[in-house]
Design a protein around this motif. Structure first.
Motif, PDB file in Angstrom:
ATOM      1  N   LEU A  64      33.576  84.706  52.132  1.00  0.00           N
ATOM      2  CA  LEU A  64      33.894  84.298  50.765  1.00  0.00           C
ATOM      3  C   LEU A  64      34.618  85.406  50.003  1.00  0.00           C
ATOM      4  O   LEU A  64      35.583  85.147  49.277  1.00  0.00           O
ATOM      5  CB  LEU A  64      32.625  83.885  50.028  1.00  0.00           C
ATOM      6  N   LEU A  65      34.178  86.653  50.174  1.00  0.00           N
ATOM      7  CA  LEU A  65      34.821  87.767  49.497  1.00  0.00           C
ATOM      8  C   LEU A  65      36.254  87.969  49.995  1.00  0.00           C
ATOM      9  O   LEU A  65      37.173  88.193  49.205  1.00  0.00           O
ATOM     10  CB  LEU A  65      34.003  89.050  49.696  1.00  0.00           C
ATOM     11  N   TYR A  66      36.464  87.848  51.315  1.00  0.00           N
ATOM     12  CA  TYR A  66      37.816  88.004  51.852  1.00  0.00           C
ATOM     13  C   TYR A  66      38.733  86.899  51.327  1.00  0.00           C
ATOM     14  O   TYR A  66      39.869  87.163  50.931  1.00  0.00           O
ATOM     15  CB  TYR A  66      37.804  87.986  53.386  1.00  0.00           C
ATOM     16  N   LEU A  67      38.245  85.669  51.315  1.00  0.00           N
ATOM     17  CA  LEU A  67      39.071  84.565  50.820  1.00  0.00           C
ATOM     18  C   LEU A  67      39.353  84.696  49.328  1.00  0.00           C
ATOM     19  O   LEU A  67      40.445  84.356  48.871  1.00  0.00           O
ATOM     20  CB  LEU A  67      38.404  83.225  51.123  1.00  0.00           C
ATOM     21  N   LEU A  68      38.386  85.190  48.562  1.00  0.00           N
ATOM     22  CA  LEU A  68      38.613  85.364  47.131  1.00  0.00           C
ATOM     23  C   LEU A  68      39.597  86.483  46.829  1.00  0.00           C
ATOM     24  O   LEU A  68      40.437  86.361  45.931  1.00  0.00           O
ATOM     25  CB  LEU A  68      37.288  85.632  46.410  1.00  0.00           C
ATOM     26  N   THR A  69      39.514  87.581  47.575  1.00  0.00           N
ATOM     27  CA  THR A  69      40.374  88.722  47.263  1.00  0.00           C
ATOM     28  C   THR A  69      41.718  88.680  47.993  1.00  0.00           C
ATOM     29  O   THR A  69      42.718  89.130  47.447  1.00  0.00           O
ATOM     30  CB  THR A  69      39.668  90.044  47.611  1.00  0.00           C
ATOM     31  N   GLN A  70      41.760  88.160  49.196  1.00  0.00           N
ATOM     32  CA  GLN A  70      42.981  88.204  50.006  1.00  0.00           C
ATOM     33  C   GLN A  70      43.562  86.824  50.299  1.00  0.00           C
ATOM     34  O   GLN A  70      44.662  86.717  50.828  1.00  0.00           O
ATOM     35  CB  GLN A  70      42.695  88.894  51.346  1.00  0.00           C
ATOM     36  N   GLY A  71      42.832  85.774  49.990  1.00  0.00           N
ATOM     37  CA  GLY A  71      43.226  84.425  50.379  1.00  0.00           C
ATOM     38  C   GLY A  71      44.498  83.917  49.741  1.00  0.00           C
ATOM     39  O   GLY A  71      45.179  83.060  50.289  1.00  0.00           O
ATOM     40  N   ARG A  72      44.848  84.435  48.575  1.00  0.00           N
ATOM     41  CA  ARG A  72      46.027  83.963  47.861  1.00  0.00           C
ATOM     42  C   ARG A  72      47.306  84.218  48.666  1.00  0.00           C
ATOM     43  O   ARG A  72      48.257  83.469  48.592  1.00  0.00           O
ATOM     44  CB  ARG A  72      46.122  84.662  46.512  1.00  0.00           C
ATOM     45  N   HIS A  73      47.317  85.282  49.453  1.00  0.00           N
ATOM     46  CA  HIS A  73      48.536  85.682  50.143  1.00  0.00           C
ATOM     47  C   HIS A  73      48.519  85.381  51.643  1.00  0.00           C
ATOM     48  O   HIS A  73      49.474  85.730  52.339  1.00  0.00           O
ATOM     49  CB  HIS A  73      48.788  87.169  49.923  1.00  0.00           C
TER      50      HIS A  73
END
Length: 134
Positions: A64-73
């Motif tokens: 969840l943290l990876y998708l929230l912080t890096q998921g946009r790109h």
């Protein structure tokens, strides 16, 4: 059949299917996160190691943290990789196709020289074999 349905009710079956689906979806997200993380050039080795530890030790929170912080790109990076691959393939196809026309151009030039009488038939056949050997 009634014995099987009495021992494992329909709602328990649906719950099991939902849990199994979530388990598969979590693995899919894990593969997406690791794939994106290890393909990135803008992240240092220490950051990759930190994300790996976080994704393994705290799997749900880490995803969840990876998708929230890096998921946009993630999608932008994937499209850039696909565009680069397509450009390399197109360049390769162009390089191969231009080398084939080079051989055809050499044969056409040798034919023109033969018709003008500059070279004889043996020299034309030698030039033709040389161009076709490419």
């Amino acid at each position: 059949m009634t014995l099987a349905s009495a021992e494992y009710p329909f709602l328990d079956l649906m719950w099991t299917m939902l849990v199994f689906f979530c388990w598969i979806a979590w693995f899919w997200l894990l593969f997406v996160a690791f794939g994106d993380l290890y393909r990135r050039d803008d992240v240092s080795g220490w950051a990759k190691a930190g994300w790996t530890v976080l994704l393994i030790l705290l799997p749900f929170f880490g995803i969840l943290l990876y998708l929230l912080t890096q998921g946009r790109h993630i999608l932008d990076r994937q499209r850039a990789r696909e565009a680069a691959t397509r450009r390399r393939f197109d360049d390769y196809v162009r390089s191969v196709s231009t080398s084939d026309t080079g051989g055809a151009a050499q044969i056409a030039e040798a034919r023109r020289l033969l018709e003008e009488g500059v070279i004889d038939d043996a020299e034309y056949q030698a030039l033709k074999r040389k161009a076709l050997a490419r």
